[in-house]
Design a protein around this motif. Structure first.
Motif, PDB file in Angstrom:
ATOM      1  N   GLY A  29       2.041 -17.450  -9.390  1.00 24.01           N
ATOM      2  CA  GLY A  29       2.372 -16.336 -10.263  1.00 24.01           C
ATOM      3  C   GLY A  29       2.524 -15.061  -9.470  1.00 24.01           C
ATOM      4  N   GLY A  30       3.043 -14.078 -10.120  1.00 22.03           N
ATOM      5  CA  GLY A  30       3.239 -12.786  -9.472  1.00 22.03           C
ATOM      6  C   GLY A  30       3.743 -11.774 -10.471  1.00 22.03           C
ATOM      7  N   GLY A  31       4.162 -10.644  -9.960  1.00 24.95           N
ATOM      8  CA  GLY A  31       4.694  -9.607 -10.826  1.00 24.95           C
ATOM      9  C   GLY A  31       4.651  -8.249 -10.167  1.00 24.95           C
ATOM     10  N   GLN A  32       4.757  -7.248 -10.996  1.00 23.02           N
ATOM     11  CA  GLN A  32       4.806  -5.855 -10.571  1.00 23.02           C
ATOM     12  C   GLN A  32       3.395  -5.284 -10.489  1.00 23.02           C
ATOM     13  OE1 GLN A  32       7.231  -3.629 -13.256  1.00 23.02           O
ATOM     14  NE2 GLN A  32       7.040  -1.720 -12.139  1.00 23.02           N
ATOM     15  N   LEU A  33       3.106  -4.553  -9.427  1.00 23.72           N
ATOM     16  CA  LEU A  33       1.795  -3.926  -9.258  1.00 23.72           C
ATOM     17  C   LEU A  33       1.818  -2.564  -9.929  1.00 23.72           C
ATOM     18  CD1 LEU A  33       2.044  -6.071  -6.884  1.00 23.72           C
ATOM     19  CD2 LEU A  33       0.225  -4.754  -5.839  1.00 23.72           C
ATOM     20  N   LEU A  34       0.914  -2.357 -10.875  1.00 24.94           N
ATOM     21  CA  LEU A  34       0.887  -1.142 -11.685  1.00 24.94           C
ATOM     22  C   LEU A  34      -0.409  -0.364 -11.477  1.00 24.94           C
ATOM     23  CD1 LEU A  34       2.237  -2.723 -14.994  1.00 24.94           C
ATOM     24  CD2 LEU A  34       3.532  -1.415 -13.295  1.00 24.94           C
ATOM     25  N   VAL A  35      -0.332   0.925 -11.675  1.00 26.82           N
ATOM     26  CA  VAL A  35      -1.507   1.791 -11.593  1.00 26.82           C
ATOM     27  C   VAL A  35      -2.203   1.740 -12.948  1.00 26.82           C
ATOM     28  CG1 VAL A  35      -2.302   4.163 -11.256  1.00 26.82           C
ATOM     29  CG2 VAL A  35      -0.370   3.294  -9.922  1.00 26.82           C
TER      30      VAL A  35
ATOM     31  N   THR B 244      -6.581   5.270 -10.041  1.00 24.10           N
ATOM     32  CA  THR B 244      -5.218   5.797  -9.929  1.00 24.10           C
ATOM     33  C   THR B 244      -4.752   5.913  -8.484  1.00 24.10           C
ATOM     34  OG1 THR B 244      -6.052   8.072  -9.976  1.00 24.10           O
ATOM     35  CG2 THR B 244      -5.412   7.080 -12.096  1.00 24.10           C
ATOM     36  N   LYS B 245      -5.588   5.509  -7.526  1.00 24.57           N
ATOM     37  CA  LYS B 245      -5.214   5.587  -6.115  1.00 24.57           C
ATOM     38  C   LYS B 245      -4.636   4.281  -5.582  1.00 24.57           C
ATOM     39  CE  LYS B 245      -8.375   9.280  -5.131  1.00 24.57           C
ATOM     40  NZ  LYS B 245      -9.395   9.841  -4.292  1.00 24.57           N
ATOM     41  N   GLN B 246      -4.516   3.281  -6.461  1.00 28.59           N
ATOM     42  CA  GLN B 246      -3.908   2.024  -6.057  1.00 28.59           C
ATOM     43  C   GLN B 246      -3.188   1.392  -7.240  1.00 28.59           C
ATOM     44  OE1 GLN B 246      -6.832  -0.774  -4.673  1.00 28.59           O
ATOM     45  NE2 GLN B 246      -7.574  -1.265  -6.710  1.00 28.59           N
ATOM     46  N   ALA B 247      -2.245   0.520  -6.921  1.00 23.85           N
ATOM     47  CA  ALA B 247      -1.564  -0.277  -7.941  1.00 23.85           C
ATOM     48  C   ALA B 247      -2.071  -1.703  -7.786  1.00 23.85           C
ATOM     49  CB  ALA B 247      -0.057  -0.203  -7.740  1.00 23.85           C
ATOM     50  N   ARG B 248      -2.115  -2.433  -8.906  1.00 22.54           N
ATOM     51  CA  ARG B 248      -2.676  -3.778  -8.840  1.00 22.54           C
ATOM     52  C   ARG B 248      -2.026  -4.696  -9.862  1.00 22.54           C
ATOM     53  NH1 ARG B 248      -6.876  -4.923 -12.492  1.00 22.54           N
ATOM     54  NH2 ARG B 248      -7.863  -6.290 -10.989  1.00 22.54           N
ATOM     55  N   ALA B 249      -2.183  -5.987  -9.620  1.00 22.76           N
ATOM     56  CA  ALA B 249      -1.778  -7.026 -10.563  1.00 22.76           C
ATOM     57  C   ALA B 249      -2.747  -8.183 -10.384  1.00 22.76           C
ATOM     58  CB  ALA B 249      -0.351  -7.489 -10.286  1.00 22.76           C
ATOM     59  N   GLU B 250      -3.066  -8.851 -11.481  1.00 23.27           N
ATOM     60  CA  GLU B 250      -3.993  -9.975 -11.419  1.00 23.27           C
ATOM     61  C   GLU B 250      -3.428 -11.125 -12.229  1.00 23.27           C
ATOM     62  OE1 GLU B 250      -8.341 -10.639 -13.150  1.00 23.27           O
ATOM     63  OE2 GLU B 250      -8.283  -9.196 -11.485  1.00 23.27           O
ATOM     64  N   ILE B 251      -3.445 -12.302 -11.622  1.00 23.56           N
ATOM     65  CA  ILE B 251      -2.951 -13.518 -12.263  1.00 23.56           C
ATOM     66  C   ILE B 251      -4.096 -14.526 -12.263  1.00 23.56           C
ATOM     67  CG2 ILE B 251      -1.253 -15.389 -12.165  1.00 23.56           C
ATOM     68  CD1 ILE B 251       0.101 -12.681 -12.463  1.00 23.56           C
ATOM     69  N   THR B 252      -4.394 -15.108 -13.428  1.00 24.15           N
ATOM     70  CA  THR B 252      -5.405 -16.153 -13.518  1.00 24.15           C
ATOM     71  C   THR B 252      -4.699 -17.473 -13.781  1.00 24.15           C
ATOM     72  OG1 THR B 252      -7.065 -14.613 -14.324  1.00 24.15           O
ATOM     73  CG2 THR B 252      -7.448 -16.949 -14.768  1.00 24.15           C
ATOM     74  N   LEU B 253      -4.970 -18.450 -12.934  1.00 23.64           N
ATOM     75  CA  LEU B 253      -4.384 -19.778 -13.069  1.00 23.64           C
ATOM     76  C   LEU B 253      -5.467 -20.751 -13.482  1.00 23.64           C
ATOM     77  CD1 LEU B 253      -2.329 -19.801  -9.758  1.00 23.64           C
ATOM     78  CD2 LEU B 253      -1.475 -19.321 -12.045  1.00 23.64           C
TER      79      LEU B 253
ATOM     80  N   GLU C  89       4.696   2.068  -8.252  1.00 20.59           N
ATOM     81  CA  GLU C  89       4.882   0.981  -9.217  1.00 20.59           C
ATOM     82  C   GLU C  89       6.181   0.214  -8.991  1.00 20.59           C
ATOM     83  OE1 GLU C  89       4.109   2.493 -13.210  1.00 20.59           O
ATOM     84  OE2 GLU C  89       1.964   2.247 -12.838  1.00 20.59           O
ATOM     85  N   ARG C  90       6.691   0.276  -7.777  1.00 17.42           N
ATOM     86  CA  ARG C  90       7.881  -0.503  -7.403  1.00 17.42           C
ATOM     87  C   ARG C  90       7.508  -1.809  -6.692  1.00 17.42           C
ATOM     88  NH1 ARG C  90      12.526   2.197  -8.065  1.00 17.42           N
ATOM     89  NH2 ARG C  90      12.432   4.439  -8.339  1.00 17.42           N
ATOM     90  N   ALA C  91       6.277  -1.928  -6.227  1.00 13.78           N
ATOM     91  CA  ALA C  91       5.854  -3.095  -5.452  1.00 13.78           C
ATOM     92  C   ALA C  91       5.805  -4.347  -6.330  1.00 13.78           C
ATOM     93  CB  ALA C  91       4.485  -2.848  -4.833  1.00 13.78           C
ATOM     94  N   LEU C  92       6.266  -5.454  -5.762  1.00 16.01           N
ATOM     95  CA  LEU C  92       6.237  -6.757  -6.414  1.00 16.01           C
ATOM     96  C   LEU C  92       5.537  -7.744  -5.480  1.00 16.01           C
ATOM     97  CD1 LEU C  92       9.992  -6.943  -7.506  1.00 16.01           C
ATOM     98  CD2 LEU C  92       8.060  -6.416  -8.992  1.00 16.01           C
TER      99      LEU C  92
END
Length: 170
Positions: free
Chosen positions: A56-62, A67-76, A155-158
């Motif tokens: 899985g994956g996606g866009q990293l959001l603040v 607010t000093k980092q963007a993140r995304a979390e996927i649980t499988l 918020e452009r990082a994938l």
């Protein structure tokens, strides 16, 4: 005649610039990116790297918590046990850090919740290259969590990550 030509040139430049700016504006999410931002790239990564054990994956959001980092979390939720590799890629930033935890599921009166048990793998992914992260999933776990973070808050990082058999040629 010279004065009229100059006015016409200035008018064309102003109108052209306005149309160019209007064409570059987004009509999607609140961060200025279209709603389907990155979908073509994510689909391409799935077809090239997709493993037999999920991903899985996606866009990293603040978020409001940090607010000093963007993140995304996927649980499988998957019954993995043993040695595997995680193939991870990213784009639109320099580096994304990926942490992989094994999880167990708990059920209480509110429903199911996931508990991160242990960090089983992590790496800094340099965007533009595929990173292979070895993991060993203990028996009796209910799955894994992929947590991607970056200090790039645009918020452009994938990112995209896939679970494959250890040592596979993908």
């Amino acid at each position: 005649m010279l004065n009229t030509r100059r006015r016409l040139t200035v008018a064309v430049v102003i109108i052209g610039s306005a149309l160019l700016l209007a064409g570059c504006t987004s009509h999607g999410t609140g961060n200025g990116l279209p709603k389907d931002y990155g979908q073509d790239w994510l689909s391409q990564m799935s077809s090239q790297l997709g493993g037999d054990h999920g991903g899985g994956g996606g866009q990293l959001l603040v978020d409001d918590e940090n607010t000093k980092q963007a993140r995304a979390e996927i649980t499988l939720e998957t019954e993995l046990a043993g040695p595997y590799d995680v193939l991870a890629v990213c784009r639109s930033t320099e580096t994304v850090h990926l942490a992989i935890h094994d999880i167990t599921t708990n059920h209480d009166k509110y429903g199911y919740s996931y508990d991160n048990d242990a960090l089983i793998g992590d790496a800094s992914i340099h965007c533009g290259a595929t990173t292979r992260i070895p993991i060993d999933v203990p028996k009796g776990r209910d799955g894994i969590t992929l947590e991607a973070t970056t200090t790039d808050t645009s918020e452009r990082a994938l990112f995209d990550a896939f679970i494959v058999t250890r040592g596979s040629d993908r």
